[in-house]
Design a protein around this motif. Structure first.
Motif, PDB file in Angstrom:
ATOM      1  N   TRP A 171       1.051  -7.209  -3.379  1.00 26.15           N
ATOM      2  CA  TRP A 171       0.695  -7.046  -1.977  1.00 26.15           C
ATOM      3  C   TRP A 171       1.722  -6.190  -1.234  1.00 26.15           C
ATOM      4  O   TRP A 171       1.364  -5.363  -0.395  1.00 26.15           O
ATOM      5  N   ASN A 231       3.495  -3.768  -2.412  1.00 19.98           N
ATOM      6  CA  ASN A 231       3.245  -2.356  -2.749  1.00 19.98           C
ATOM      7  C   ASN A 231       2.004  -1.821  -2.038  1.00 19.98           C
ATOM      8  O   ASN A 231       2.003  -0.708  -1.515  1.00 19.98           O
ATOM      9  N   ILE A 232       0.968  -2.631  -2.044  1.00 19.43           N
ATOM     10  CA  ILE A 232      -0.297  -2.188  -1.432  1.00 19.43           C
ATOM     11  C   ILE A 232      -0.130  -2.032   0.075  1.00 19.43           C
ATOM     12  O   ILE A 232      -0.516  -1.011   0.649  1.00 19.43           O
ATOM     13  N   SER A 233       0.460  -3.031   0.725  1.00 20.38           N
ATOM     14  CA  SER A 233       0.577  -2.971   2.194  1.00 20.38           C
ATOM     15  C   SER A 233       1.490  -1.836   2.625  1.00 20.38           C
ATOM     16  O   SER A 233       1.257  -1.211   3.664  1.00 20.38           O
ATOM     17  N   ARG A 262       1.737   1.038   1.235  1.00 13.50           N
ATOM     18  CA  ARG A 262       0.930   2.266   1.216  1.00 13.50           C
ATOM     19  C   ARG A 262      -0.134   2.266   2.311  1.00 13.50           C
ATOM     20  O   ARG A 262      -0.432   3.298   2.896  1.00 13.50           O
ATOM     21  N   LEU A 263      -0.687   1.107   2.587  1.00 19.10           N
ATOM     22  CA  LEU A 263      -1.711   1.032   3.642  1.00 19.10           C
ATOM     23  C   LEU A 263      -1.121   1.348   5.015  1.00 19.10           C
ATOM     24  O   LEU A 263      -1.765   1.974   5.851  1.00 19.10           O
ATOM     25  N   ASN A 264       0.095   0.902   5.228  1.00 20.04           N
ATOM     26  CA  ASN A 264       0.717   1.111   6.544  1.00 20.04           C
ATOM     27  C   ASN A 264       1.035   2.575   6.811  1.00 20.04           C
ATOM     28  O   ASN A 264       1.302   2.949   7.950  1.00 20.04           O
ATOM     29  N   ASP A 289      -1.192   4.763   6.424  1.00 17.17           N
ATOM     30  CA  ASP A 289      -2.470   5.385   6.774  1.00 17.17           C
ATOM     31  C   ASP A 289      -3.285   4.491   7.696  1.00 17.17           C
ATOM     32  O   ASP A 289      -4.317   3.960   7.311  1.00 17.17           O
ATOM     33  N   ALA A 334      -7.354   5.175   8.728  1.00 19.69           N
ATOM     34  CA  ALA A 334      -8.517   4.797   7.932  1.00 19.69           C
ATOM     35  C   ALA A 334      -9.199   3.550   8.479  1.00 19.69           C
ATOM     36  O   ALA A 334     -10.408   3.457   8.500  1.00 19.69           O
ATOM     37  N   LEU A 335      -8.402   2.597   8.945  1.00 19.19           N
ATOM     38  CA  LEU A 335      -8.976   1.341   9.399  1.00 19.19           C
ATOM     39  C   LEU A 335      -9.838   1.537  10.645  1.00 19.19           C
ATOM     40  O   LEU A 335     -10.938   1.016  10.732  1.00 19.19           O
TER      41      LEU A 335
END
Lengths: 188, 200
Positions: free
Chosen positions: A71, A73-75, A77-79, A81, A84-85
């Motif tokens: 999580w 690692n994923i978060s 990378r999500l933060n 971008d 997109a949300l």
């Protein structure tokens, strides 16, 4: 083996049975076949062995995997971008009928839906007497759902069209209204 | 007691996938964390089943969740979240495998576990001290045999055997007909039977 069944058809039936994809008569047929045909029983045993071997192999790998940093690692990378949300939100609101956002303008939608009828409605003579009936109001602090009676009595409507819009004088927003023709109205 | 006091907000972990998706779209990133933690093991299994390599499976799993998040708008909510993310994982896995195998063919050959009694190539060795040599060899042979399958058959077998999906769910995840799923499973298993004939 049933007389009309080829070995491939037999194995396909046993596969569907093994995978839990047979129902009713087809399942009964597979079970009869397993009782009567040793080749069918052998095929079922092979499928079981194969399935167990694959499961054991993957289960061992899975048990050794450390998911603790997934999580993070994923978060991370999500933060990077956040755009997109918001795009996703707009799109899903547009596609869904769920009340994720209030409809912007009911009048516009109504006119868009039936412009001709609405124009006729605007020209119509509408004599409406609205009497607010003082219905029972349940204290929302007591019940889980407050039952509030918003019934109004419309004494008379004249319109050349079956489409009629009603707006209460002291309200800026139109309400969703079900019009039920009662016996009293018919008589009147 | 007022109404507000009677309504209990369920914990995120108790919410259904669909509700979590709505929460994510509403800006609640913790809801996505719940989805990740709910499915990371299953997605990793699918990725590993396709790729037969732990590091690659890890990378594809995380990439699948990132891609899913960024494409939530494309998620049709009349289908289930997990078949949707399985589809993303399978597509990523197949794509990854094609690219990686072209790039790293030589490097992989040097690190693969090749069982003594098999001519097929296998994945890297995994540290598992409690497992017997016989079991390791069996695992290596199974992985090597699965590796021999065409991608579409391998994906169908992994989704069926590891995830226990129904034909309908597999069809949704692979975007094909149920009859096609049955056919892929049938011919994939026949091939595995041939390759592992002595396991009977």
């Amino acid at each position: 083996m049933e007389p009309t069944m080829t070995p491939e058809e037999r194995d396909q039936l046993i596969q569907r049975y093994f995978d839990g994809e047979t129902l009713g008569e087809e399942a009964a047929r597979a079970e009869r076949l397993l009782d009567e045909d040793p080749a069918a029983a052998e095929q079922l045993a092979v499928l079981r062995t194969l399935s167990n071997s694959i499961k054991i192999d993957i289960a061992e790998v899975l048990a050794e995997e450390d998911f603790s940093d997934y999580w993070a690692n994923i978060s991370e990378r999500l933060n990077h971008d956040p755009i997109a949300l918001s795009e996703a939100t707009d799109a899903i609101v547009a596609e869904t009928s769920l009340p994720l956002a209030a409809p912007p303008n009911l009048f516009e939608r109504l006119f868009g839906w039936a412009g001709l009828a609405a124009a006729a409605g605007a020209a119509a003579l509408i004599a409406v007497g609205i009497l607010t009936r003082g219905g029972p109001v349940v204290d929302p602090g007591i019940g889980a759902v407050a039952a509030i009676d918003h019934t109004i009595v419309v004494e008379e409507i004249e319109s050349p069209s079956s489409l009629v819009m009603i707006q209460q004088e002291d309200s800026s927003e139109p309400a969703i209204i079900w019009i039920i023709e009662t016996d009293e109205v018919k008589e009147g | 007691m007022g109404l507000a006091a009677k309504i209990e907000t369920p914990a995120l972990t108790e919410l259904a996938d669909r509700d979590l998706v709505v929460r994510v779209l509403d800006g609640e990133q913790d809801a996505y964390k719940v989805l990740v933690e709910r499915y990371q093991g299953r997605i990793f299994s699918v990725a590993y089943g396709l790729l037969r390599n732990r590091e690659d499976a890890r990378e594809v799993t995380q990439e699948a969740f990132i891609k899913a998040y960024r494409n939530l708008a494309g998620f049709r909510r009349d289908s289930s979240f997990y078949t949707w993310i399985y589809r993303i994982t399978v597509n990523l896995g197949i794509d990854f495998r094609r690219k990686a195998y072209r790039k790293r063919e030589v490097a992989l050959d040097e690190t693969r576990l090749v069982p003594e009694d098999a001519h097929h190539t296998g994945p890297r060795p995994m540290p598992s001290p409690g497992v017997s040599l016989e079991r390791k060899q069996l695992g290596g042979r199974i992985r090597a045999a699965i590796d021999e399958l065409p991608e579409d058959q391998r994906a169908a077998i992994i989704l069926r055997e590891i995830q226990g999906l129904s034909y309908k769910e597999i069809a949704d995840a692979l975007d094909c007909a149920e009859g096609t799923v049955m056919s892929r499973l049938f011919y994939g298993r026949k091939k595995l039977q041939e390759l592992l004939e002595d396991l009977r």
